[in-house]
Structure formats: structure tokens, C-alpha cells
Design an enzyme around this catalytic site. Sequence first.
Site, short mmCIF file in Angstrom:
data_model
loop_
_atom_site.label_atom_id
_atom_site.label_comp_id
_atom_site.label_asym_id
_atom_site.label_seq_id
_atom_site.Cartn_x
_atom_site.Cartn_y
_atom_site.Cartn_z
CE1 TYR A 230 -3.04 -2.95 0.25
CE2 TYR A 230 -3.64 -2.42 2.46
CZ TYR A 230 -3.64 -3.21 1.41
OH TYR A 230 -4.77 -4.27 1.58
N PRO B 143 -17.08 -5.36 2.22
CG PRO B 143 -17.06 -4.46 4.42
CD PRO B 143 -16.02 -4.73 3.20
CE LYS C 148 -14.59 -3.15 -6.67
NZ LYS C 148 -14.12 -3.22 -8.27
N GLY C 149 -19.37 0.33 -2.74
CA GLY C 149 -20.50 1.38 -2.25
C GLY C 149 -21.92 0.92 -2.74
CG LEU C 150 -24.31 -2.47 -5.65
CD1 LEU C 150 -24.77 -1.50 -6.60
CD2 LEU C 150 -23.94 -3.82 -6.27
CG LEU C 151 -24.30 -4.24 -0.95
CD1 LEU C 151 -23.91 -5.52 -0.39
CD2 LEU C 151 -25.89 -4.63 -1.07
CB THR C 152 -23.63 2.58 1.00
OG1 THR C 152 -23.78 3.18 -0.70
CG2 THR C 152 -22.41 1.83 1.09
#
Length: 301
Positions: free
Chosen positions: A50, A197, A200-204
Amino acid sequence: MQKNKLKSGIEISEVGLGCMSLGTDLEHAETIVDEAIQQGITYFDTADLYDYGHNEEILGKLLKKYQNDIVIGSKVGNHFNKEKQTHFWDPSKEHIMNSIKDSLHRLNLDQLDLYMLHGGTIEDDKDESIEAFERLKEEGLIRAYGISSIRPNVIRYYLENSNIETIMMQFSLIDNRPEDLIEEIDEHGVKILARGPLSKGLLTDKSTKVLQNKFNDGLLDYNYNDLSSTIEKLNTEFDQLSAVTLNYLKSFDALGSIITGASSREQLKDSIQHYNTTMTEEQIKHARAIVKDIQYQNHTS
């Protein structure tokens, strides 16, 4: 916050901070790390790759004052050149044995809690990699080791032939592929570190915008229309998709920690709030019934 225990006795918070998104500004990163501590997070996940070592350096500076209260995990396996910003895969014993010294120096540590192989293929000399991690444990440079992989054949080899304590894998309500491996993982007393989890923001609460911006080609077994209708159904049935996917992950006994990234302290606060939102077993089952059953298609044998 709930803590889950690894085989070695190390306790990690059920939500861990994925540090890749901290950035390179020390003061900004400090606001996120301090918020994580205030929210009860004690597990911090980084990797030598990183920002080509800079992420470990920042984490080492920021966590020094909390050293007795936190657990740090890092990853190895990518031979990188910081100046040229290039890297190549190298899971050799020599590279692993040498890299720990650099990571410990950057992290300001004498001993690393958790050291993970950052990938891996079935063609690797896996026994050589395992020997390196075992040697590092014997020498007291690490407390435990694991792997980060979404390849079932690699995961199964390490489960059967090593003393890994964690497996980091992509895991969410949408990407539920790890369900196929849960029983085997749990039988070996290994804990899952669930990355991605929120898909990529789809579950927000920004799911519609994220869907349009990032998933025109669909996701896994979903084409765009399938994915759109599934997200629409979830949004109709539930108030907060983040809470749904986090509760889904919490329902597995094999869970060690949900690794969530945050680019601001506000984003981290929201994640913890949704983690603390309680859902019933029936609600979780209902949410799971809405999405597809996804299986691993590659690297299965």
C-alpha cells in the site's frame, strides 16, 4: 465492540479498519485512526504494498501511542520498487523473511501481530511460503499468520497444510461466494477477514448512483438489469443496505473481522452506526433470499 479470538489467542475487533484508503496526508489519516479507536476498533489492516510502504509508515506513527491496545495485520508477497512504483509477485521464503524486517521498521514494531500472504496461486511453492511464516513465528517476529485469497484451491491447501489463523476474502451479501468454504474454514478454527463488505458502495444509501457509475457491465453472475432489480428490491425491503450486509456477515461464526475502509471520519462513523444496527435472523434470511447464490467459477481444483 465485539471481539473475536484467533487460535493463538489474539483478539480482534469485529470491525477492522482497512488502511489502504487512509491516503498519504498524515494529519488527515490521524483523524480517521483516532475515530476508529474511539469507535472501539482495535484491528488495523495494512500491507507493505500500500503506497509502496508509506501506508505502513503512517500507521506506525499514528498507532505508536496505542500500541498496547491494538492489533496490526500486514501482508507480504509483492516485491516492489518504491521509486519506480512497480511490483511483481514473490512468495519465496527469502522474500518473506526479508520483508518482515522492513515492515517492522516502518510500523515501529518489534513483533507483528498478524502477517498474511497477499495473494497466491496454486503454482506457487506453497510449502516454502508456509515454512517462512512458521520460522517467523519461531523467531518471535510475528504472532500469527494467514492468507489473503479468493482462490478456493489455494485456500484449501493452506487450510490442510499450514497453521493459518485468518483468511482475508472478498465477502458481502452480493458477493456471497465464501459461503461455499465457510464450513471448511470453521472446521479448521480459522477466522475470516471480510473485505469489500459494501461491494464498492453498492450496498449503501448511495446504491443507485454507484450502480450507474460503476456497474454498467454488471457484477459476477449479475448483468446490469439483474443487479439493478436486486438492489431496487433490497432498497424497497430495507432502510439501510449497509446494515443489511454487515448483519449478514456478523451471522457467521467463522467471522473474525469485517474490514471496512474509510476516507473520512464521518464515513467511518456511518459504518459503525450501521454495524451496531440490530437485525433479526428472519430479516437476514429474507435479505439473503433476495440475492443470487454465487459460486466460485475459477481456481476450484
